[in-house]
Design a protein around this motif. Structure first.
Motif, PDB file in Angstrom:
ATOM      1  N   SER A  99       0.828  -1.213   0.000  1.00 56.02           N
ATOM      2  CA  SER A  99       0.000   0.000   0.000  1.00 56.02           C
ATOM      3  C   SER A  99       0.861   1.260   0.000  1.00 56.02           C
ATOM      4  O   SER A  99       0.505   2.254  -0.623  1.00 56.02           O
ATOM      5  CB  SER A  99      -0.961  -0.003   1.179  1.00 56.02           C
ATOM      6  OG  SER A  99      -0.300   0.315   2.362  1.00 56.02           O
ATOM      7  N   VAL A 100       2.009   1.218   0.679  1.00 55.54           N
ATOM      8  CA  VAL A 100       2.910   2.368   0.681  1.00 55.54           C
ATOM      9  C   VAL A 100       3.531   2.554  -0.696  1.00 55.54           C
ATOM     10  O   VAL A 100       3.611   3.669  -1.216  1.00 55.54           O
ATOM     11  CB  VAL A 100       3.994   2.206   1.777  1.00 55.54           C
ATOM     12  CG1 VAL A 100       5.136   3.174   1.578  1.00 55.54           C
ATOM     13  CG2 VAL A 100       3.383   2.396   3.150  1.00 55.54           C
ATOM     14  N   ALA A 101       3.950   1.456  -1.313  1.00 51.72           N
ATOM     15  CA  ALA A 101       4.634   1.541  -2.601  1.00 51.72           C
ATOM     16  C   ALA A 101       3.688   1.843  -3.759  1.00 51.72           C
ATOM     17  O   ALA A 101       4.043   2.600  -4.670  1.00 51.72           O
ATOM     18  CB  ALA A 101       5.376   0.233  -2.877  1.00 51.72           C
ATOM     19  N   PRO A 153      -1.570  14.752   1.093  1.00 51.86           N
ATOM     20  CA  PRO A 153      -1.003  14.148  -0.122  1.00 51.86           C
ATOM     21  C   PRO A 153      -0.374  12.784   0.184  1.00 51.86           C
ATOM     22  O   PRO A 153      -0.050  12.469   1.335  1.00 51.86           O
ATOM     23  CB  PRO A 153       0.043  15.158  -0.577  1.00 51.86           C
ATOM     24  CG  PRO A 153       0.240  16.096   0.549  1.00 51.86           C
ATOM     25  CD  PRO A 153      -0.939  15.995   1.458  1.00 51.86           C
ATOM     26  N   ASN A 154      -0.192  12.003  -0.867  1.00 55.35           N
ATOM     27  CA  ASN A 154       0.295  10.624  -0.707  1.00 55.35           C
ATOM     28  C   ASN A 154       1.601  10.528   0.080  1.00 55.35           C
ATOM     29  O   ASN A 154       1.759   9.629   0.902  1.00 55.35           O
ATOM     30  CB  ASN A 154       0.465   9.961  -2.061  1.00 55.35           C
ATOM     31  CG  ASN A 154      -0.862   9.613  -2.691  1.00 55.35           C
ATOM     32  OD1 ASN A 154      -1.903   9.644  -2.034  1.00 55.35           O
ATOM     33  ND2 ASN A 154      -0.849   9.287  -3.965  1.00 55.35           N
ATOM     34  N   GLN A 155       2.540  11.427  -0.167  1.00 57.02           N
ATOM     35  CA  GLN A 155       3.825  11.359   0.531  1.00 57.02           C
ATOM     36  C   GLN A 155       3.638  11.530   2.036  1.00 57.02           C
ATOM     37  O   GLN A 155       4.258  10.832   2.830  1.00 57.02           O
ATOM     38  CB  GLN A 155       4.801  12.401  -0.015  1.00 57.02           C
ATOM     39  CG  GLN A 155       6.171  12.354   0.625  1.00 57.02           C
ATOM     40  CD  GLN A 155       6.846  10.997   0.477  1.00 57.02           C
ATOM     41  OE1 GLN A 155       6.787  10.371  -0.565  1.00 57.02           O
ATOM     42  NE2 GLN A 155       7.475  10.520   1.542  1.00 57.02           N
ATOM     43  N   LEU A 188       8.989   1.855   4.364  1.00 56.22           N
ATOM     44  CA  LEU A 188       9.212   2.835   3.300  1.00 56.22           C
ATOM     45  C   LEU A 188      10.178   2.334   2.231  1.00 56.22           C
ATOM     46  O   LEU A 188      10.126   2.787   1.103  1.00 56.22           O
ATOM     47  CB  LEU A 188       9.723   4.154   3.875  1.00 56.22           C
ATOM     48  CG  LEU A 188       8.728   4.964   4.696  1.00 56.22           C
ATOM     49  CD1 LEU A 188       9.390   6.222   5.242  1.00 56.22           C
ATOM     50  CD2 LEU A 188       7.512   5.313   3.886  1.00 56.22           C
ATOM     51  N   GLY A 189      11.051   1.424   2.611  1.00 64.06           N
ATOM     52  CA  GLY A 189      12.010   0.886   1.652  1.00 64.06           C
ATOM     53  C   GLY A 189      13.121   1.837   1.295  1.00 64.06           C
ATOM     54  O   GLY A 189      13.758   1.698   0.257  1.00 64.06           O
TER      55      GLY A 189
END
Length: 192
Positions: A99-101, A153-155, A188-189
């Motif tokens: 979901s994060v990526a 926002p997404n970030q 977050l990777g």
């Protein structure tokens, strides 16, 4: 006296640019920490209840007594996931990473909190499962929920998901720095 009051009126108060994200991260960390503590407390309550009255209920079954408690917990967790866990595809931490990526950190809180409840039933009844994934899920759901509620926002949502996951790890293992590294590296990777 006049000079001092006129000077005070002219000087605008500026908040640092990062004050708002840091405040949101602190709120998410606090709420995720409370969620993880609630998870641990419920887990303790269920396990004491299962090892006390429920275990005594199965006493006439002899050596099969130890098998029925985890089986009942698994059955209840399965029913909970079947009726309320729609949309859950797999294990929780890989889903959060996905979901994060791919989705900007947008997570359905209902699905993940349902899985956390199913984990409480499974672990509390003596089933074979760990605490890490549910607390990461609780924290990530809190972060994503707040980000979606505020229409960030997404970030920013991704960052709040990582803050929540870090808080869950920190509370579970009593290791705040490890929680931060887990969130940066795994959720977050990126470690920069």
């Amino acid at each position: 006296m006049r000079l001092h009051s006129s000077l005070r009126q002219r000087v605008p108060i500026h908040f640092p640019e990062m004050a708002e994200p840091m405040l949101m991260a602190a709120v998410v960390g606090f709420m995720a920490g409370l969620g993880a503590l609630l998870f641990k407390w419920l887990l303790d309550v269920i396990s004491r209840w299962v090892s006390g009255p429920i275990f005594a209920l199965f006493a006439p079954l002899g050596r099969f007594q130890g098998i029925l408690s985890p089986a009942m917990g698994g059955l209840l967790a399965g029913l909970l996931m079947y009726y309320f866990g729609h949309g859950l595809k797999g294990h929780s931490v890989p889903e959060i990473i996905e979901s994060v990526a791919l989705h900007g950190g947008r997570i359905s809180p209902q699905v993940h909190l349902t899985q956390a409840c199913a984990s409480i039933l499974t672990i509390g009844s003596g089933g074979s499962a760990g605490r890490v994934a549910p607390v990461v899920q609780i924290g990530a759901a809190v972060g994503s929920g707040l980000g979606q509620l505020l229409r960030l926002p997404n970030q920013r949502v991704r960052d709040l998901v990582a803050c929540g996951a870090a808080a869950g790890i920190a509370v579970t293992f009593n290791a705040p720095i490890a929680g931060v590294f887990f969130a940066l590296e795994v959720v977050l990777g990126e470690l920069s």
